[in-house]
Design a protein around this motif. Structure first.
Motif, PDB file in Angstrom:
ATOM      1  N   UNK A  79       1.671  13.221   9.894  1.00  0.00           N
ATOM      2  CA  UNK A  79       0.713  13.118   8.913  1.00  0.00           C
ATOM      3  C   UNK A  79       1.282  13.277   7.440  1.00  0.00           C
ATOM      4  N   UNK A  80       0.552  12.543   6.541  1.00  0.00           N
ATOM      5  CA  UNK A  80       1.095  12.487   5.078  1.00  0.00           C
ATOM      6  C   UNK A  80      -0.197  11.989   4.243  1.00  0.00           C
ATOM      7  N   UNK A  81       0.050  12.263   2.925  1.00  0.00           N
ATOM      8  CA  UNK A  81      -0.958  12.175   2.020  1.00  0.00           C
ATOM      9  C   UNK A  81      -0.603  10.754   1.290  1.00  0.00           C
ATOM     10  N   UNK A  82      -1.724  10.202   0.769  1.00  0.00           N
ATOM     11  CA  UNK A  82      -1.631   9.019  -0.301  1.00  0.00           C
ATOM     12  C   UNK A  82      -2.794   8.960  -1.211  1.00  0.00           C
ATOM     13  N   UNK A 137       1.898   1.494   7.946  1.00  0.00           N
ATOM     14  CA  UNK A 137       1.057   1.881   9.338  1.00  0.00           C
ATOM     15  C   UNK A 137      -0.044   2.799   8.795  1.00  0.00           C
ATOM     16  N   UNK A 138      -0.546   2.507   7.601  1.00  0.00           N
ATOM     17  CA  UNK A 138      -1.752   3.290   7.198  1.00  0.00           C
ATOM     18  C   UNK A 138      -2.967   2.287   7.824  1.00  0.00           C
ATOM     19  N   UNK A 158      -6.282  -4.731 -14.787  1.00  0.00           N
ATOM     20  CA  UNK A 158      -6.790  -3.038 -14.183  1.00  0.00           C
ATOM     21  C   UNK A 158      -7.596  -2.664 -15.559  1.00  0.00           C
ATOM     22  N   UNK A 159      -8.485  -2.105 -15.011  1.00  0.00           N
ATOM     23  CA  UNK A 159      -9.462  -1.572 -16.232  1.00  0.00           C
ATOM     24  C   UNK A 159      -9.923  -0.132 -16.273  1.00  0.00           C
ATOM     25  N   UNK A 160      -9.544   0.879 -15.439  1.00  0.00           N
ATOM     26  CA  UNK A 160      -9.908   1.979 -15.263  1.00  0.00           C
ATOM     27  C   UNK A 160      -8.891   2.798 -14.884  1.00  0.00           C
ATOM     28  N   UNK A 161      -9.060   4.194 -15.190  1.00  0.00           N
ATOM     29  CA  UNK A 161      -8.137   5.315 -14.496  1.00  0.00           C
ATOM     30  C   UNK A 161      -9.125   6.125 -13.574  1.00  0.00           C
ATOM     31  N   UNK A 162      -8.333   6.608 -12.624  1.00  0.00           N
ATOM     32  CA  UNK A 162      -9.231   7.085 -11.456  1.00  0.00           C
ATOM     33  C   UNK A 162      -8.421   8.480 -11.328  1.00  0.00           C
ATOM     34  N   UNK A 163      -9.219   9.582 -11.009  1.00  0.00           N
ATOM     35  CA  UNK A 163      -8.820  10.998 -10.663  1.00  0.00           C
ATOM     36  C   UNK A 163      -9.472  11.144  -9.447  1.00  0.00           C
ATOM     37  N   UNK A 164      -9.136  12.130  -8.671  1.00  0.00           N
ATOM     38  CA  UNK A 164      -9.696  12.884  -7.718  1.00  0.00           C
ATOM     39  C   UNK A 164      -9.138  14.291  -7.370  1.00  0.00           C
ATOM     40  N   UNK A 165      -9.939  15.219  -6.779  1.00  0.00           N
ATOM     41  CA  UNK A 165      -9.455  16.558  -6.482  1.00  0.00           C
ATOM     42  C   UNK A 165     -10.404  17.062  -5.276  1.00  0.00           C
ATOM     43  N   UNK A 166      -9.919  18.240  -4.716  1.00  0.00           N
ATOM     44  CA  UNK A 166     -10.467  18.678  -3.558  1.00  0.00           C
ATOM     45  C   UNK A 166     -11.311  19.935  -4.065  1.00  0.00           C
ATOM     46  N   UNK A 167     -12.554  20.021  -3.969  1.00  0.00           N
ATOM     47  CA  UNK A 167     -13.423  21.214  -4.681  1.00  0.00           C
ATOM     48  C   UNK A 167     -13.819  22.049  -3.841  1.00  0.00           C
ATOM     49  N   UNK A 186     -18.194   8.033   5.637  1.00  0.00           N
ATOM     50  CA  UNK A 186     -17.117   9.220   6.178  1.00  0.00           C
ATOM     51  C   UNK A 186     -16.034   9.245   5.081  1.00  0.00           C
ATOM     52  N   UNK A 187     -15.625  10.514   4.547  1.00  0.00           N
ATOM     53  CA  UNK A 187     -14.778  10.714   3.517  1.00  0.00           C
ATOM     54  C   UNK A 187     -13.658  11.493   4.148  1.00  0.00           C
ATOM     55  N   UNK A 188     -12.658  11.001   5.283  1.00  0.00           N
ATOM     56  CA  UNK A 188     -11.724  11.965   5.776  1.00  0.00           C
ATOM     57  C   UNK A 188     -10.600  12.116   5.052  1.00  0.00           C
ATOM     58  N   UNK A 189      -9.958  13.193   4.987  1.00  0.00           N
ATOM     59  CA  UNK A 189      -8.436  13.376   4.295  1.00  0.00           C
ATOM     60  C   UNK A 189      -7.475  12.416   5.061  1.00  0.00           C
ATOM     61  N   UNK A 190      -6.905  11.848   4.356  1.00  0.00           N
ATOM     62  CA  UNK A 190      -5.884  10.826   4.702  1.00  0.00           C
ATOM     63  C   UNK A 190      -4.864  11.335   5.588  1.00  0.00           C
ATOM     64  N   UNK A 191      -4.602  12.607   5.259  1.00  0.00           N
ATOM     65  CA  UNK A 191      -3.477  13.344   6.430  1.00  0.00           C
ATOM     66  C   UNK A 191      -4.162  13.139   7.920  1.00  0.00           C
ATOM     67  N   UNK A 192      -5.764  13.272   8.072  1.00  0.00           N
ATOM     68  CA  UNK A 192      -6.175  13.214   9.226  1.00  0.00           C
ATOM     69  C   UNK A 192      -6.510  11.780   9.811  1.00  0.00           C
ATOM     70  N   UNK A 193      -7.122  11.033   8.979  1.00  0.00           N
ATOM     71  CA  UNK A 193      -7.362   9.519   9.130  1.00  0.00           C
ATOM     72  C   UNK A 193      -6.059   8.481   9.561  1.00  0.00           C
ATOM     73  N   UNK A 194      -5.113   8.708   8.875  1.00  0.00           N
ATOM     74  CA  UNK A 194      -4.097   8.001   9.059  1.00  0.00           C
ATOM     75  C   UNK A 194      -3.380   8.403  10.227  1.00  0.00           C
ATOM     76  N   UNK A 195      -3.122   9.977  10.284  1.00  0.00           N
ATOM     77  CA  UNK A 195      -2.193  10.287  11.715  1.00  0.00           C
ATOM     78  C   UNK A 195      -3.400   9.824  12.773  1.00  0.00           C
ATOM     79  N   UNK A 196      -4.597   9.828  12.910  1.00  0.00           N
ATOM     80  CA  UNK A 196      -5.299   9.427  14.054  1.00  0.00           C
ATOM     81  C   UNK A 196      -4.859   8.001  14.531  1.00  0.00           C
TER      82      UNK A 196
END
Length: 405
Positions: free
Chosen positions: A38-41, A11-12, A177-186, A95-105
């Motif tokens: 809401x929950x993150x992913x 249900x995402x 699979x070829x890459x490693x991905x990282x992300x953070x909130x700044x 748009x780059x919404x937080x998943x806690x926001x988008x998925x819950x909406x």
């Protein structure tokens, strides 16, 4: 046993949107998900303009904007050969919404449309009747087993889809699979537009998100995963994040679980949407937009097929053909970028188009999935009187050919 017209597993964005659209069409729908909202992913967060247009059409865009997800209409693509800055073509941006926001909406909208949603419910098996999927078996995290029947089960449960595995969905056009991905909130960047910094050693990008933060994304060759973890996330961005800091309480998230594959998205009594049916490396940020586009197309096919407007198998075959035709070029662009190999065009193409706002807008349209890459390349050639070196490409039919300027 409870019975529905359609059960949606996951249900995402893909699953919630399918449930929303089917419920609006009058079908009896159940959506289930292991998570609670809401929950993150793990996510790139990006909703490209085609996905934004769908949210607008479904009446959900204003709610997302009101929740603090800013619309980004301009971007900077800072290649070593040239810096391209401009606006996205058309009415919508990224748009780059937080998943806690988008998925819950989206889950809330599905409920409002009349779909039933079970949170915290894990699917353990498919029910079969005469070689056709006829429902699901599963359980709530705190509860006994449950079995539910349906005319059709949709798997929208991600790249390691339980529905795809149990239904025996076939993979094709598989790339490693070829890459490693990282992300953070700044915090502390004050971004008004998107920024992308490509290079042979990796790709770095930053996009405004909710709460005045930016989501910073880093993609590197898979073998550099340990190196980045040792160096540190912010340090990997060099001077651009020198004055920034990670948002309090927000960890840096990372993964190397980044497959690339198409799957046959339907069979007797089942269908797939989103990453369950087609997943590609996040370096081009296409996942959420693709999920929403799949939901729109699959819902239309199911309404026609289950409602008698067209044979169901024919409607689902059309869904697969359309999906593959629309995504093939972006899949090739994405897997090529994820390889971080030698560039064929950047050193001469980017300086040539950087001076023309129309060309820059066309280029951003390619990255957003609005403009087919080959069409844009020939457009650049015509507008700038460029000679294109010989290169290989695939026709929509899948046949290879040589083309040269």
């Amino acid at each position: 046993m409870l019975r529905y017209d359609v059960i949606v597993v996951g249900a995402r964005p893909a699953g919630a949107a399918v449930a929303l659209l089917l419920a609006r069409a009058g079908l009896r729908v159940l959506a289930v998900d292991r998570a609670r909202f809401p929950s993150d992913t793990l996510s790139t967060h990006q909703v490209q303009p085609p996905g934004v247009a769908l949210l607008r059409r479904w009446g959900l865009l204003e709610g997302l904007l009101a929740a603090g997800a800013p619309m980004v209409r301009t971007a900077k693509f800072a290649h070593p050969a040239a810096v391209l800055e401009g606006a996205y073509p058309g009415a919508d941006g990224v748009l780059s919404p937080r998943r806690t926001v988008l998925d819950a909406l989206l889950v809330g909208a599905a409920r409002d449309a009349g779909a039933e949603v079970w949170e915290g419910f894990g699917v353990s098996g498919l029910r079969w009747d005469g070689g056709r999927v006829a429902g699901i078996d599963g359980a709530f995290k705190r509860g006994g087993p449950r079995s539910v029947a349906a005319s059709l089960v949709v798997g929208a449960d991600g790249k390691h889809s339980t529905v795809a595995r149990l239904a025996g969905a076939r993979d094709y056009r598989v790339r490693p699979a070829m890459t490693a991905a990282f992300y953070g909130y700044v915090e502390g960047l004050g971004l008004t537009g998107g920024e992308v910094y490509p290079g042979r050693g990796g790709l770095r990008s930053m996009w405004p998100t909710n709460d005045g933060l930016a989501v910073a994304f880093l993609s590197v060759p898979r073998e550099r995963f340990a190196e980045v973890r040792e160096l540190g996330f912010l340090a990997s961005f060099g001077d651009r994040l020198a004055g920034a800091r990670l948002a309090a309480g927000e960890p840096v998230r990372a993964t190397v679980d980044l497959p690339n594959t198409f799957r046959v998205p339907y069979g007797p009594g089942w269908a797939l949407a989103g990453d369950a049916g087609l997943v590609m490396d996040p370096i081009t940020g296409q996942g959420i937009g693709n999920a929403l586009r799949d939901a729109d197309a699959l819902a239309a096919a199911l309404v026609a097929g289950l409602g008698g407007g067209a044979p169901l198998d024919r409607a689902l075959a059309g869904y697969q053909r359309s999906r593959d035709r629309q995504r093939r070029a972006m899949y090739r662009l994405t897997t090529g970028a994820a390889g971080f190999g030698p560039e064929r065009f950047g050193s001469w193409l980017y300086p040539a188009i950087a001076r023309d706002p129309a060309d820059v807008s066309r280029f951003l349209g390619v990255l957003a999935g609005l403009t087919p890459p080959l069409s844009a390349l020939w457009g650049f050639a015509k507008s700038r009187a460029l000679r294109i070196p010989t290169f290989r490409k695939y026709h929509p039919s899948g046949e290879k050919s040589e083309m040269s300027g």
